[in-house]
Design a protein around this motif. Structure first.
Motif, mmCIF file in Angstrom:
data_model
loop_
_atom_site.group_PDB
_atom_site.id
_atom_site.type_symbol
_atom_site.label_atom_id
_atom_site.label_comp_id
_atom_site.label_asym_id
_atom_site.label_seq_id
_atom_site.Cartn_x
_atom_site.Cartn_y
_atom_site.Cartn_z
ATOM 1 N N ASN A 86 51.258 45.600 38.029
ATOM 2 C CA ASN A 86 51.944 46.215 39.073
ATOM 3 C C ASN A 86 50.624 46.042 40.253
ATOM 4 O O ASN A 86 50.865 46.632 41.491
ATOM 5 N N CYS A 87 49.298 45.226 39.731
ATOM 6 C CA CYS A 87 47.996 45.421 40.263
ATOM 7 C C CYS A 87 48.035 43.829 40.933
ATOM 8 O O CYS A 87 48.391 42.936 41.069
ATOM 9 N N LEU A 88 47.620 44.704 43.179
ATOM 10 C CA LEU A 88 47.513 42.701 43.507
ATOM 11 C C LEU A 88 46.173 42.570 44.070
ATOM 12 O O LEU A 88 46.518 43.921 44.754
ATOM 13 N N CYS A 89 45.755 41.462 43.723
ATOM 14 C CA CYS A 89 44.862 41.432 43.695
ATOM 15 C C CYS A 89 44.896 40.539 45.518
ATOM 16 O O CYS A 89 44.947 40.074 45.335
ATOM 17 N N PHE A 90 44.024 41.865 46.189
ATOM 18 C CA PHE A 90 44.150 41.091 47.653
ATOM 19 C C PHE A 90 42.957 40.496 48.210
ATOM 20 O O PHE A 90 42.710 39.677 48.917
ATOM 21 N N GLN A 98 37.324 42.512 42.985
ATOM 22 C CA GLN A 98 38.651 42.941 43.253
ATOM 23 C C GLN A 98 38.721 43.768 43.863
ATOM 24 O O GLN A 98 38.648 45.384 43.577
ATOM 25 N N PHE A 99 39.595 43.699 45.394
ATOM 26 C CA PHE A 99 40.306 45.412 45.529
ATOM 27 C C PHE A 99 41.354 45.254 45.372
ATOM 28 O O PHE A 99 42.168 43.898 45.472
ATOM 29 N N CYS A 100 42.394 45.708 45.319
ATOM 30 C CA CYS A 100 43.696 45.948 44.357
ATOM 31 C C CYS A 100 44.205 47.391 45.088
ATOM 32 O O CYS A 100 44.021 47.562 45.288
ATOM 33 N N LEU A 101 45.842 46.418 45.691
ATOM 34 C CA LEU A 101 46.825 47.343 46.005
ATOM 35 C C LEU A 101 47.399 47.715 44.200
ATOM 36 O O LEU A 101 47.989 47.263 43.825
ATOM 37 N N MET A 102 47.186 49.330 44.130
ATOM 38 C CA MET A 102 47.910 49.478 42.690
ATOM 39 C C MET A 102 48.246 50.950 42.853
ATOM 40 O O MET A 102 47.386 51.600 43.561
#
Length: 210
Positions: A86-90, A98-102
Motif C-alpha cells: 500500500n506504499c505509493l512512492c510519489f 523516497q517520500f511515500c504515501l502509506m
C-alpha cells in the motif's frame, strides 16, 4: 490545495508529462491523497530546488520515472523484503530517499537501511516541511555543488554515495556519483539486507560502480 503546496508548485519546474485531471489520478492510484492528485493535475510531475526534489508524474516522461513504472513491484521494490503493497512512492530527494504515501501518512524511506520514518500526516504538511527545510530534506546544497562541477543530473538519475552515509560516508560531492535511479535503489537494497539485524561494527561488502 493548501498554500504551502501551491507555493511549492509555483517555484517548481514545468510539468514533466501531459496534464491529467485529479479524477484520473485518483482512479489510477486509489491510495493517492486528493491534494496530491490536484497538484499533479496542475503540474504533472516536476523538479524543484535544482532537481534535488523530483515529484513523479502520472504519465510517461523522458525526464523522470512515472508513478506506475516507479511503483511497479518488479522494478526495485522486490529487492527490499516485504515492501508494503500500500506504499505509493510519489517523490524522491537528490539521493533517492523516497517520500511515500502509506497508512494515512507521509513517510520517508531510506534506501540504505530499508527503513521508513513517519514525517507528517498530509501532502500539505509535507510541502510545508519541504519549504521550511528544503536543504536537509532534498539535499539541495550537495546537489547544487555536484552539478556545478559535473553538469546537470542526467534524466532518471540520482546521486548515490560511493561510501554509504549509513556506514559513515561523507556528505561531500567527492563521495557522490550519478547513477541511474533503479540501479541506485537495487544496489542499496543489497546493503539494507546485509545490515539488517547486524550489531554495530559488523563487516559488510558494498560497491557502487558508476
Amino acid at each position: 490545495m493548501g498554500p504551502h503546496l501551491r507555493k511549492l508548485l509555483s517555484i517548481a519546474s514545468e510539468p514533466l508529462a501531459d496534464t491529467v485531471g485529479p479524477a484520473e489520478a485518483r482512479l489510477n492510484f486509489p491510495s493517492i491523497e486528493s491534494d496530491l492528485a490536484s497538484a499533479l493535475a496542475s503540474k504533472n510531475g516536476f523538479f524543484a530546488f535544482e532537481s534535488a526534489l523530483c515529484v513523479f508524474p502520472t504519465q510517461p516522461s523522458d525526464a523522470a520515472y512515472d508513478l506506475p513504472a516507479w511503483n511497479h513491484p518488479a522494478l526495485w521494490k522486490k529487492e527490499y523484503d516485504l515492501f508494503p503493497q500500500n506504499c505509493l512512492c510519489f517523490a524522491e530527494d537528490a539521493f533517492g530517499m523516497q517520500f511515500c504515501l502509506m497508512d494515512g501518512m507521509i513517510a520517508g524511506f531510506d534506501p540504505e537501511t530499508g527503513e521508513f520514518k513517519r514525517l507528517c500526516r498530509t501532502i500539505e504538511d509535507w510541502a510545508e516541511l519541504i519549504l521550511d527545510d528544503f536543504d536537509y530534506l532534498t539535499g539541495h546544497s550537495l546537489a547544487h555543488d555536484w552539478q556545478k562541477k559535473h553538469g546537470p543530473l542526467p534524466a532518471k538519475h540520482r546521486l548515490v554515495p560511493l561510501m554509504p552515509f549509513v556506514c559513515g560516508g561523507a556528505f561531500s560531492i567527492d563521495n557522490l556519483a550519478a547513477l541511474e535511479s533503479t540501479r541506485g535503489m537495487t544496489a542499496r537494497a543489497d546493503l539494507a539486507r546485509q545490515i539488517r539485524d547486524l550489531p554495530d561494527g559488523s563487516k559488510i561488502r558494498f560497491e557502487i560502480i558508476p
